[in-house]
Design an enzyme around this catalytic site. Structure first.
Site, mmCIF file in Angstrom:
data_model
loop_
_atom_site.group_PDB
_atom_site.id
_atom_site.type_symbol
_atom_site.label_atom_id
_atom_site.label_comp_id
_atom_site.label_asym_id
_atom_site.label_seq_id
_atom_site.Cartn_x
_atom_site.Cartn_y
_atom_site.Cartn_z
ATOM 1 N N HIS A 263 0.827 -1.228 0.000
ATOM 2 C CA HIS A 263 0.000 0.000 0.000
ATOM 3 C C HIS A 263 0.862 1.280 0.000
ATOM 4 O O HIS A 263 0.880 1.978 -0.986
ATOM 5 C CB HIS A 263 -1.013 0.044 1.162
ATOM 6 C CG HIS A 263 -1.937 -1.118 1.205
ATOM 7 N ND1 HIS A 263 -2.775 -1.425 0.164
ATOM 8 C CD2 HIS A 263 -2.148 -2.080 2.154
ATOM 9 C CE1 HIS A 263 -3.478 -2.508 0.467
ATOM 10 N NE2 HIS A 263 -3.105 -2.927 1.666
ATOM 11 N N ASP A 314 -5.070 -8.098 -3.617
ATOM 12 C CA ASP A 314 -5.326 -7.958 -2.186
ATOM 13 C C ASP A 314 -6.617 -8.639 -1.731
ATOM 14 O O ASP A 314 -6.645 -9.840 -1.530
ATOM 15 C CB ASP A 314 -5.285 -6.456 -1.838
ATOM 16 C CG ASP A 314 -5.283 -6.175 -0.345
ATOM 17 O OD1 ASP A 314 -5.323 -7.126 0.444
ATOM 18 O OD2 ASP A 314 -5.243 -4.989 0.041
HETATM 19 ZN ZN LIG Z 1 -3.421 -6.980 2.638
#
Ligand SMILES: [Zn+2]
Length: 422
Positions: A263, A314
């Site tokens: 991220h 994800d």
């Molecule tokens: Zn994750």
């Protein structure tokens, strides 16, 4: 085995016509360009063939939240409650079933390697299964049965939050301490299509001392961590340690070329510098970051600072590596008011080579010596039928979808042929 690619992308701004690939022992042995007609003994790959796509951040079980978690109001934290409810319900068999659907969808999307960020280790009460690695082995086996490579990023998860005890559902994520985590991970075996990597769940779930221990034990293995996905994570971390998550991980000795920050959405200028000068990888997960209202990370600045970028789906709100790739550019356009921030060929590289590097695999693709992992995108579908050949890399990034993938080859063998899983 000999493959004839009608068109192939070799990394540049254009595609090549008629590329003949000879594969031996799972690797590309030789490459010939400009072969107009497929030799009779060759396997035809009609469309444009690119290196296999890498999904560097996956939680396979979260695909079951698709449609359930999207329709409601809330935030990352309310989504997490729904995710915990699902996590509480799983055992090795149901985990296997869920992971099979996820990895099958990935293979059909052209994904040839997955990084499974795995923290669902123990039974519902938090006790070890008879085989303490029952869950990890299940997920490795399923990926290999489907036919794709996997790096199991076995995740250390010790606390419910900074200075907080584990909630009942989180107990199954924890080995108690970093030493017991390492002892369990050491018992996992690698295979031709499986590597064992490591992860620090986040600075929420692993204290600085334990993070240091994990980073040391990981050594050269891939080490991943969720970093600054949400502003609240930064605020808690600064309040507790007087440092940002990236700074805590830097002080723990975690940041180097084998580290990937997942991220890195809410990073400070100093964090960008730290991650860049140490040559870390950054795994962007734009479709999940959208879905969870995380925000848009500074991908261009991170790349300019010296990090290498890769992509992950994800939570699997959708599984489409082309959508992840274009989202890096398109989401940043919305934030900056500028276009053309990332070149299409760079975005394709992040979606392919970037992930292989992050997950500890040798390069894959169409050059001699590389792992023969390939994805062929058909040009007969509605989206790409009229694409100009000399604009194909850009057309793939900006218009292709997972549904356009026709063939997938891993280690020189078909995993998907004419759209069907073998
Ligand atoms: Zn994750």
């Amino acid at each position: 085995v000999i493959y004839w690619c009608e068109l192939a992308w070799l990394g540049g701004e254009r595609v090549e016509d008629g590329v003949l690939l000879e594969v031996e022992g799972g690797r590309v042995a030789s490459l010939e360009l400009g072969v107009a007609e497929p030799p009779p003994e060759s396997q035809r790959l009609d469309g444009v063939t690119i290196p296999g796509l890498a999904n560097a951040h996956s939680h396979a079980f979260q695909r079951a939240l698709r449609g359930r978690a999207q329709a409601e109001r809330g935030s990352f934290w309310s989504w997490r409650e729904q995710m915990y409810e699902l996590a509480a319900s799983l055992d090795p068999d149901s985990y296997r079933t869920l992971a099979r659907s996820t990895f099958a969808e990935m293979a059909r999307a052209g994904i040839t390697v997955v990084g499974e960020f795995h923290y669902l280790h123990h039974d519902r009460e938090g006790n070890r299964y008879e085989d303490p690695n029952a869950m990890g082995r299940a997920v490795i086996e399923v990926a290999n049965e489907v036919g794709i490579r996997i790096t199991l990023l076995d995740t250390c998860y010790l606390h419910g939050g900074i200075g907080e005890v584990l909630s009942p559902v989180q107990r199954r994520f924890s080995d108690g301490d970093a030493e017991r985590w390492a002892e369990r991970v050491a018992a996992l075996d690698e295979g031709p299509l499986a590597r064992i990597g490591t992860a620090i769940h986040s600075v929420r779930a692993v204290d600085p001392e334990s993070a240091k221990w994990v980073a040391e034990w990981a050594g050269e293995r891939p080490l991943h961590a969720h970093v600054s996905e949400q502003p609240a994570e930064n605020e808690d971390c600064v309040a507790a340690y007087g440092r940002t998550p990236a700074e805590v991980l830097a002080d723990a000795g975690a940041l180097d070329r084998s580290f990937t920050a997942v991220h890195a959405t809410h990073v400070t200028d100093r964090d960008v510098g730290l991650l860049g000068t140490t040559g870390c990888g950054i795994c962007l997960c734009p479709t999940t970051e959208r879905d969870l209202a995380d925000g848009v990370g500074p991908a261009r600045r991170l790349h300019d600072a010296g990090t290498s970028l890769c992509l992950g789906s994800d939570s699997h709100a959708i599984i489409d590596p082309f959508e992840e790739a274009r989202a890096v550019e398109l989401d940043e356009r919305l934030v900056t008011g500028e276009r053309g921030i990332h070149a299409p060929a760079d975005l394709l590289r992040h979606a392919t080579a970037g992930g292989y590097e992050s997950l500890g695999w040798e390069p894959a693709g169409l050059e001699p010596g590389m792992l023969a992992d390939l994805a062929t995108v058909g040009l007969d579908g509605v989206r790409l039928a009229d694409a100009e050949r000399d604009k194909l890399p850009a057309a793939l990034v900006f218009a292709a979808t997972a549904a356009d993938v026709r063939h997938v080859v891993v280690g020189g063998e078909f995993v998907v042929r004419d759209g069907d899983l073998i």
